[in-house]
Design a protein around this motif. Structure first.
Motif, short mmCIF file in Angstrom:
data_model
loop_
_atom_site.label_atom_id
_atom_site.label_comp_id
_atom_site.label_asym_id
_atom_site.label_seq_id
_atom_site.Cartn_x
_atom_site.Cartn_y
_atom_site.Cartn_z
N LYS A 174 34.15 90.71 82.13
CA LYS A 174 35.36 90.79 81.29
C LYS A 174 36.41 91.60 82.05
N THR A 175 36.93 91.01 83.13
CA THR A 175 37.79 91.76 84.05
C THR A 175 39.06 91.00 84.36
N LEU A 176 40.01 91.73 84.96
CA LEU A 176 41.25 91.10 85.43
C LEU A 176 40.94 90.09 86.53
N ALA A 177 39.90 90.36 87.34
CA ALA A 177 39.55 89.42 88.41
C ALA A 177 39.15 88.06 87.81
N ALA A 182 47.43 84.53 76.60
CA ALA A 182 48.55 85.42 76.23
C ALA A 182 49.49 85.68 77.41
N THR A 183 48.96 85.55 78.62
CA THR A 183 49.73 85.97 79.80
C THR A 183 50.09 84.82 80.74
N GLY A 203 43.82 88.43 66.63
CA GLY A 203 44.70 88.35 67.79
C GLY A 203 44.53 89.42 68.85
N LYS A 204 43.49 90.28 68.73
CA LYS A 204 43.30 91.25 69.81
C LYS A 204 42.59 90.55 70.96
N VAL A 205 43.21 90.56 72.13
CA VAL A 205 42.60 89.93 73.30
C VAL A 205 42.72 90.91 74.46
N VAL A 224 43.06 96.94 78.86
CA VAL A 224 44.21 96.08 79.13
C VAL A 224 44.15 94.93 78.15
N GLY A 225 45.24 94.69 77.45
CA GLY A 225 45.17 93.59 76.49
C GLY A 225 46.49 93.36 75.80
#
Ligand SMILES: NC(=O)c1ccc[n+]([C@@H]2O[C@H](COP(=O)([O-])OP(=O)(O)OC[C@H]3O[C@@H](n4cnc5c(N)ncnc54)[C@H](O)[C@@H]3O)[C@@H](O)[C@H]2O)c1
Length: 363
Positions: A77-80, A117-118, A142-144, A155-156
């Motif tokens: 569960k990472t940005l990578a 979302a991004t 809606g929390k992601v 980060v979210g």
């Protein structure tokens, strides 16, 4: 079929609960004016179990659909992982009008939702939760987001889905331990908002755990109704109301972090946290003993843990003091007044907290 609306003005959406519903996802999307192209984001296990049904249903509705996977496990569960998803979405030609289907447990929902979302400053997405925890909690509101090495969900974004489709039938393949972990969040709803629901759970927990259709659908529907009502009143956790959803979570987050997210499922840590919060509430004179006993006894009946082992009490307490929800070094606690009513406080003496943790720590 049960339909619950999360009322958030122009961001409102429906939660649909229907046995066998995943095979009709395409039909449920009609009228939502989503684009013609989508990516199902899932993990390999859920892809094998549910991928074909969902893909066929979307293709039958005339959509162009691709499946993108990333590996299971909180360590992914990472940005990578999200960056890898962006590259795949680009190579599949997803544009600003395309949408994402998050198909899986809470982890997939959080990561796929954050990618949606991004990606290109935000595209729409649909939640198709496949664990009990995701069906009653993670998919609604809606929390992601993703984790950082320093902590979970650091980060979210708030990015509401366009639809949540819950199919209780998919729970049949879920590991028993994951089912129980999700049940912890169901119990939480009874404690924070609905004493009648708590009594229903006391009487029907076996039927729910054996996935008897009417019992499990009722448990999911009431849980979602409570979450939807809380989110509708306090979408971004500004008034403090949404924070009541964190009953048991102050301790749970610290336990999860100190055990590197390996020893306990999230719901198991929440069960321990709820037992601790109930005991603190009782010791501070807020909660009658009878209610604290009922909470502990339901958790135990279900087979959820109410004690923990192998963790240092001092480290647990300092972790709580530096949690992102702590305000000016004060630990934020949700305590109970009775089954069905809780309140937010930063007035839990550190001594009381340490004593209760010590009592519940097995050597
Ligand atoms: N956004 C929120 O509001 C929110 C709320 C609570 C939890 N969460 C997040 O949710 C995550 C935990 O979610 P989880 O408990 O659903 O775990 P998970 O998503 O990690 O799933 C657990 C396992 O179950 C498998 N699985 C999923 N559906 C299945 C099915 N139908 N049959 C068989 N196996 C299946 C998955 O492949 C995975 O191996 C955490 O990252 C937590 O932070 C988010």
């Amino acid at each position: 079929m049960e339909k619950i609306t999360v009322s958030l003005g122009e961001r409102s959406y429906d939660i649909i609960i229907e046995a066998g519903g995943i095979a009709r996802l395409g039909a449920f999307l009609g009228g939502l004016r989503l684009g013609a192209k989508c990516a199902i984001i899932t993990d390999p296990r859920v892809k094998d179990l549910c991928g074909p049904l969902v893909t066929n249903s979307l293709a039958d509705a005339g959509l162009r659909v691709d499946v993108v996977t990333f590996p299971e496990g909180e360590e992914n569960k990472t940005l990578a992982t999200v960056e890898r998803l962006y590259h795949e979405m680009l190579s599949l030609g997803l544009d600003r009008k395309s949408f994402v289907v998050a198909l899986g447990g809470g982890l997939v929902g959080d990561v796929a939702g954050f990618a949606a979302a991004t990606y290109m400053r935000g595209i729409r997405f649909v939640q198709v939760p496949t664990t009990l925890l995701a069906q009653v909690d993670a998919s609604v509101g809606g929390k992601v987001g993703v984790n950082l090495p320093e902590g979970k969900n650091l980060v979210g974004s708030f990015h509401q889905p366009s639809l949540v489709l819950i199919d209780p039938d998919v729970l049949r393949t879920l590991d028993g331990r994951d089912l129980k972990a999700g049940f912890a969040e169901v119990i939480k709803y009874g404690i924070i908002r609905d004493a009648d629901f708590f009594s229903f759970l006391e009487e029907n927990w076996e039927a729910i755990l054996s996935l008897e259709p009417s019992a499990v659908e009722k448990a999911i529907a009431i849980s979602c109704r409570i979450k939807a009502a809380v989110v509708a009143e306090d979408e971004r956790e500004e008034s403090g109301l949404r924070a009541i959803l964190n009953f048991g979570h102050t301790v749970a987050h610290a336990i999860e972090a100190l055990s590197d997210y390996r020893t306990y499922r999230h719901g198991e840590a929440v069960a321990i946290g709820m037992a601790v919060a109930a005991e603190i509430s009782e010791r501070l004179g807020h909660l009658p003993k009878g209610d604290a006993d009922r909470i502990e006894s339901l958790l135990k009946s279900v087979g959820l843990p109410v004690t923990f082992s192998g963790l240092d009490i001092g480290q647990l307490v300092s972790r709580m003091r530096f949690d992102k929800k702590a305000v000016r070094d004060k630990i934020r606690f949700v305590l109970a007044k009775k089954v069905g009513e809780v309140f937010l406080t930063d007035d839990v003496p550190l001594d009381t907290l340490s004593q209760v943790l010590r009592k519940r720590s097995e050597r």
